[in-house]
Design a protein around this motif. Structure first.
Motif, PDB file in Angstrom:
ATOM      1  N   ARG A 113       8.722  16.259 -49.308  1.00  0.00           N
ATOM      2  CA  ARG A 113       7.979  17.496 -49.128  1.00  0.00           C
ATOM      3  C   ARG A 113       7.963  17.862 -47.646  1.00  0.00           C
ATOM      4  O   ARG A 113       8.068  16.997 -46.770  1.00  0.00           O
ATOM      5  CB  ARG A 113       6.550  17.362 -49.639  1.00  0.00           C
ATOM      6  CG  ARG A 113       6.438  17.036 -51.122  1.00  0.00           C
ATOM      7  CD  ARG A 113       4.982  16.885 -51.535  1.00  0.00           C
ATOM      8  NE  ARG A 113       4.256  18.148 -51.431  1.00  0.00           N
ATOM      9  CZ  ARG A 113       2.928  18.244 -51.416  1.00  0.00           C
ATOM     10  NH1 ARG A 113       2.181  17.149 -51.482  1.00  0.00           N
ATOM     11  NH2 ARG A 113       2.339  19.417 -51.330  1.00  0.00           N
ATOM     12  N   VAL A 114       7.815  19.146 -47.370  1.00  0.00           N
ATOM     13  CA  VAL A 114       7.808  19.650 -46.000  1.00  0.00           C
ATOM     14  C   VAL A 114       6.501  20.407 -45.763  1.00  0.00           C
ATOM     15  O   VAL A 114       6.033  21.160 -46.625  1.00  0.00           O
ATOM     16  CB  VAL A 114       9.007  20.595 -45.747  1.00  0.00           C
ATOM     17  CG1 VAL A 114       8.937  21.190 -44.342  1.00  0.00           C
ATOM     18  CG2 VAL A 114      10.310  19.843 -45.933  1.00  0.00           C
ATOM     19  N   PHE A 115       5.934  20.193 -44.569  1.00  0.00           N
ATOM     20  CA  PHE A 115       4.707  20.871 -44.169  1.00  0.00           C
ATOM     21  C   PHE A 115       4.935  21.524 -42.813  1.00  0.00           C
ATOM     22  O   PHE A 115       5.649  20.994 -41.960  1.00  0.00           O
ATOM     23  CB  PHE A 115       3.537  19.892 -44.059  1.00  0.00           C
ATOM     24  CG  PHE A 115       3.227  19.186 -45.347  1.00  0.00           C
ATOM     25  CD1 PHE A 115       2.219  19.640 -46.180  1.00  0.00           C
ATOM     26  CD2 PHE A 115       3.951  18.060 -45.725  1.00  0.00           C
ATOM     27  CE1 PHE A 115       1.936  18.993 -47.369  1.00  0.00           C
ATOM     28  CE2 PHE A 115       3.675  17.401 -46.912  1.00  0.00           C
ATOM     29  CZ  PHE A 115       2.668  17.875 -47.737  1.00  0.00           C
ATOM     30  N   CYS A 116       4.335  22.674 -42.617  1.00  0.00           N
ATOM     31  CA  CYS A 116       4.373  23.336 -41.319  1.00  0.00           C
ATOM     32  C   CYS A 116       2.951  23.723 -40.943  1.00  0.00           C
ATOM     33  O   CYS A 116       2.315  24.506 -41.661  1.00  0.00           O
ATOM     34  CB  CYS A 116       5.272  24.571 -41.364  1.00  0.00           C
ATOM     35  SG  CYS A 116       5.425  25.403 -39.766  1.00  0.00           S
ATOM     36  N   ARG A 117       2.457  23.127 -39.866  1.00  0.00           N
ATOM     37  CA  ARG A 117       1.070  23.361 -39.434  1.00  0.00           C
ATOM     38  C   ARG A 117       0.106  23.129 -40.601  1.00  0.00           C
ATOM     39  O   ARG A 117      -0.778  23.940 -40.865  1.00  0.00           O
ATOM     40  CB  ARG A 117       0.922  24.771 -38.865  1.00  0.00           C
ATOM     41  CG  ARG A 117       1.779  24.973 -37.611  1.00  0.00           C
ATOM     42  CD  ARG A 117       1.853  26.405 -37.168  1.00  0.00           C
ATOM     43  NE  ARG A 117       2.756  26.533 -36.032  1.00  0.00           N
ATOM     44  CZ  ARG A 117       3.210  27.694 -35.567  1.00  0.00           C
ATOM     45  NH1 ARG A 117       2.843  28.817 -36.140  1.00  0.00           N
ATOM     46  NH2 ARG A 117       4.024  27.721 -34.547  1.00  0.00           N
ATOM     47  N   GLY A 165       8.620  19.047 -34.169  1.00  0.00           N
ATOM     48  CA  GLY A 165       7.791  20.161 -33.731  1.00  0.00           C
ATOM     49  C   GLY A 165       6.633  20.345 -34.696  1.00  0.00           C
ATOM     50  O   GLY A 165       5.911  19.399 -35.019  1.00  0.00           O
ATOM     51  N   ASP A 166       6.480  21.561 -35.183  1.00  0.00           N
ATOM     52  CA  ASP A 166       5.395  21.863 -36.124  1.00  0.00           C
ATOM     53  C   ASP A 166       5.768  21.540 -37.566  1.00  0.00           C
ATOM     54  O   ASP A 166       4.946  21.691 -38.462  1.00  0.00           O
ATOM     55  CB  ASP A 166       5.006  23.348 -36.032  1.00  0.00           C
ATOM     56  CG  ASP A 166       4.302  23.683 -34.725  1.00  0.00           C
ATOM     57  OD1 ASP A 166       3.584  22.809 -34.200  1.00  0.00           O
ATOM     58  OD2 ASP A 166       4.469  24.813 -34.237  1.00  0.00           O
ATOM     59  N   ALA A 207       5.629  30.473 -42.343  1.00  0.00           N
ATOM     60  CA  ALA A 207       4.657  29.530 -41.794  1.00  0.00           C
ATOM     61  C   ALA A 207       4.675  29.512 -40.269  1.00  0.00           C
ATOM     62  O   ALA A 207       3.958  28.728 -39.644  1.00  0.00           O
ATOM     63  CB  ALA A 207       4.935  28.127 -42.334  1.00  0.00           C
ATOM     64  N   GLY A 208       5.521  30.352 -39.661  1.00  0.00           N
ATOM     65  CA  GLY A 208       5.538  30.458 -38.202  1.00  0.00           C
ATOM     66  C   GLY A 208       6.529  29.565 -37.502  1.00  0.00           C
ATOM     67  O   GLY A 208       6.403  29.330 -36.298  1.00  0.00           O
TER      68      GLY A 208
END
Length: 223
Positions: free
Chosen positions: A139-143, A129-130, A203-204
């Motif tokens: 590492r983790v990213f959201c949008r 998903g996002d 981060a939604g």
């Protein structure tokens, strides 16, 4: 729905690709040169469409440069039809090609077929998903926003995201992440999950679901 990145120096063709692929529910971003490509674009994309004949860095060179950084399918758009050119494209890491002029219906079918078949185990990048995981840097990213997770939080998050829809008890997660020699109690998993959720929620995103009486899972609609 998938994230499609199209790179072609013809703005009109970029607009056509966007319109066609958005019909299938995909989110599409377009660039008119490889110079505009960023790490964020590569983390975001589930499929990349590359024009071969571009000024400056052509599609083959661009594919060669990014192939080690992305796991997703790469499709070439090319006016070149000679076998040697096709082999060059596949040799530098491309997965498929379409010869210009092409039918839009065929492009949509090819893209969707590659997305359906994309089951390779990710080595460098995984998108859910996002939420995007950089598996090498852990590492983790959201949008495109970096999420600051501890080592344990990251390990739990990645373990769940690798297996969307599968339910894990606290004990199973503890054993999978920390092993039999871990120094904490499995009850600590609940606190880790709480922290992960709070950070992703900012981060939604809310991809981790509690299955009451059983444990936790990564939502399938976030896969």
């Amino acid at each position: 729905m998938a994230h499609i990145l199209a790179i072609d120096d013809e703005a009109q063709l970029c607009a056509l690709l966007r319109t066609a692929l958005e019909r299938d529910g995909h989110e599409v971003k377009t660039l008119t040169s490889g110079a505009a490509l960023t790490q964020a674009h590569m983390r975001w994309a589930d499929c990349v469409i590359l024009d071969v004949m571009m000024p400056g860095e052509d599609g083959f060179a661009l594919c060669r440069r990014i192939r080690e950084l992305v796991d997703c399918p790469i499709l070439f758009l090319t006016a070149k039809t000679e076998e040697a050119d096709v082999l060059t494209g596949l040799g530098v890491g491309g997965d498929d090609y379409l010869t210009k002029p092409f039918r839009i219906a065929e492009l949509r079918a090819r893209v969707n077929a590659h997305l359906r078949r994309e089951r390779r185990t990710p080595h460098r990048r995984m998108a859910r998903g996002d939420v995007v995981f950089d598996l090498e840097e852990r590492r983790v990213f959201c949008r495109e926003q970096a999420i600051k997770l501890t080592r344990g939080e990251y390990a739990i998050c990645e373990h769940l995201a690798m297996r969307p829809g599968q339910v894990f008890s606290r004990e199973q997660l503890y054993e999978a992440v920390f092993g039999f020699n871990g120094t904490a109690d499995s009850a600590a998993i609940a606190e880790h999950i709480k922290n992960i959720r709070a950070k992703l929620r900012e981060a939604g995103a809310a991809p981790i679901e509690t299955v009451w009486g059983m444990g936790y899972k990564w939502k399938e609609d976030e896969a």
